[in-house]
Design a protein around this motif. Structure first.
Motif, short mmCIF file in Angstrom:
data_model
loop_
_atom_site.label_atom_id
_atom_site.label_comp_id
_atom_site.label_asym_id
_atom_site.label_seq_id
_atom_site.Cartn_x
_atom_site.Cartn_y
_atom_site.Cartn_z
N THR A 203 0.63 -1.18 0.15
CA THR A 203 0.54 0.08 -0.05
C THR A 203 0.89 1.35 -0.12
OG1 THR A 203 -1.53 -1.19 1.51
CG2 THR A 203 -1.58 1.12 1.11
N LEU A 204 0.62 2.59 -1.02
CA LEU A 204 1.35 3.54 -0.88
C LEU A 204 0.59 4.35 -0.30
CD1 LEU A 204 1.54 3.79 -5.28
CD2 LEU A 204 3.59 3.67 -3.19
N LEU A 205 1.47 5.22 0.84
CA LEU A 205 0.81 6.40 2.44
C LEU A 205 0.66 7.12 1.29
CD1 LEU A 205 2.64 3.73 4.73
CD2 LEU A 205 0.17 3.80 3.50
N ASP A 206 0.47 8.02 3.08
CA ASP A 206 0.07 9.31 2.46
C ASP A 206 1.52 9.71 2.82
OD1 ASP A 206 -0.43 9.96 4.86
OD2 ASP A 206 -2.07 10.33 5.10
N THR A 207 1.91 11.55 3.02
CA THR A 207 3.03 12.47 3.69
C THR A 207 3.07 12.06 5.63
OG1 THR A 207 3.07 14.11 2.04
CG2 THR A 207 4.02 13.94 3.92
N ARG A 208 2.19 11.71 5.61
CA ARG A 208 2.30 11.44 7.35
C ARG A 208 1.55 10.16 7.64
NH1 ARG A 208 4.33 15.40 10.09
NH2 ARG A 208 5.42 17.73 8.76
N PRO A 209 2.12 8.79 7.28
CA PRO A 209 1.02 7.67 7.67
C PRO A 209 0.89 7.70 9.73
CG PRO A 209 2.48 7.54 6.30
CD PRO A 209 3.22 9.14 6.55
N THR A 210 0.18 6.97 9.79
CA THR A 210 -0.02 6.48 11.20
C THR A 210 -0.08 4.89 11.39
OG1 THR A 210 -2.84 6.60 10.91
CG2 THR A 210 -1.55 8.76 11.75
N VAL A 211 -0.03 4.49 10.73
CA VAL A 211 0.57 2.96 10.90
C VAL A 211 1.86 2.76 10.42
CG1 VAL A 211 -0.16 0.51 10.18
CG2 VAL A 211 -2.23 2.75 9.48
N PHE A 212 2.63 2.05 11.57
CA PHE A 212 4.25 1.67 11.66
C PHE A 212 4.02 0.12 11.67
CE2 PHE A 212 3.88 5.67 13.13
CZ PHE A 212 4.48 6.85 12.57
N PRO A 213 4.93 -0.57 10.87
CA PRO A 213 6.59 0.13 10.32
C PRO A 213 5.79 0.53 8.58
CG PRO A 213 6.39 -1.85 10.34
CD PRO A 213 5.41 -1.82 10.99
#
Length: 245
Positions: free
Chosen positions: A91-101
């Protein structure tokens, strides 16, 4: 004795000299734009920036469109999604992801340069530069590479290897080195990656890097060039390449 000209490469040249069958092949190395390529039976670029010059010699290499697409990791991911291969793309994420890692990448770069594993909030600077993107990390110590040579509409050569990274979130390259490298059965990666190359009408050599997630294929990138672990089977690769010309 067939004469093979390789482009220069700081780490691969020594391995090629050690592994090539010197009873059948005479290996030379040079900047490809500085020699008469007509003197050689085959020209093999080892870096992306050598591909354009190699076209003046006897070889099959990808066209500018394929090189530009595969060398841009974000563009290649977006193309895979648009072309119907989206289930292979983490999955491609936005600039400030909230799911890690997740992994922070530059669009271009090899040997792990420009890649950083983000494990916790605060590890990422939030840079929204257009050359930077973020993608869900695929955990697992095993990373795979599948080398392919496609000429015409046929895969002429393939070989796969498993890299044991010794940790589930390693970034293979200059910082994290594999504990071991062993031959691997590509399984469904071979037909899927072949279908991708067919859709691209890709010509020449490439290497897919991928992982497995509950058995499912997750493609990390496709490098439009000769990959480092081809060195050990360089003679077999040359056999296949020359036979297809």
């Amino acid at each position: 004795m067939q004469r093979i000209l390789f482009g220069n490469h700081p780490t691969q040249m020594r391995g090629i000299v050690a592994c090539i069958d010197d009873r059948r092949y005479e290996a030379s190395f040079a900047p490809l734009d500085a020699v008469d390529l007509a003197r050689f039976d085959l020209v093999v670029p080892l870096r992306v920036e050598q591909i354009a010059a190699a076209r003046a010699g006897r070889t099959v290499v990808p066209d500018d469109r394929s090189v530009a697409l595969c060398d841009d990791k974000l563009a290649f991911n977006l193309w895979l999604i648009d072309a119907g291969f989206g289930d292979t793309v983490p999955t491609l994420l936005d600039t400030r992801p909230t799911v890690f890692p997740y992994i922070r990448k530059t669009r271009r770069g090899d040997f792990g340069h420009g890649c950083r594993m983000i494990r916790h909030p605060g590890d990422d600077d939030g840079d929204d530069h257009p050359d930077v993107f973020r993608q869900r990390a695929v955990a697992g110590a095993d990373e795979y590479v599948l080398h392919l040579l496609r000429i015409g509409d046929t895969i002429r050569f393939h070989v796969a290897y498993r890299y044991d990274m010794g940790q589930p979130l390693g970034v293979r390259g200059a910082i994290d080195r594999p504990a071991s490298i062993t031959p691997a059965d590509p399984g469904d990666a071979l037909p899927i990656c072949t279908a991708i190359l067919d859709a691209l009408d890709y010509q020449g050599t490439c290497c897919f890097n991928y992982k497995r997630e509950e058995g499912a294929l997750r493609i990390l990138e496709c490098n439009p060039r000769f990959g480092g672990s081809l060195v050990g089977v360089v003679s077999e690769y040359l056999d296949a390449h020359l036979a297809a010309l």
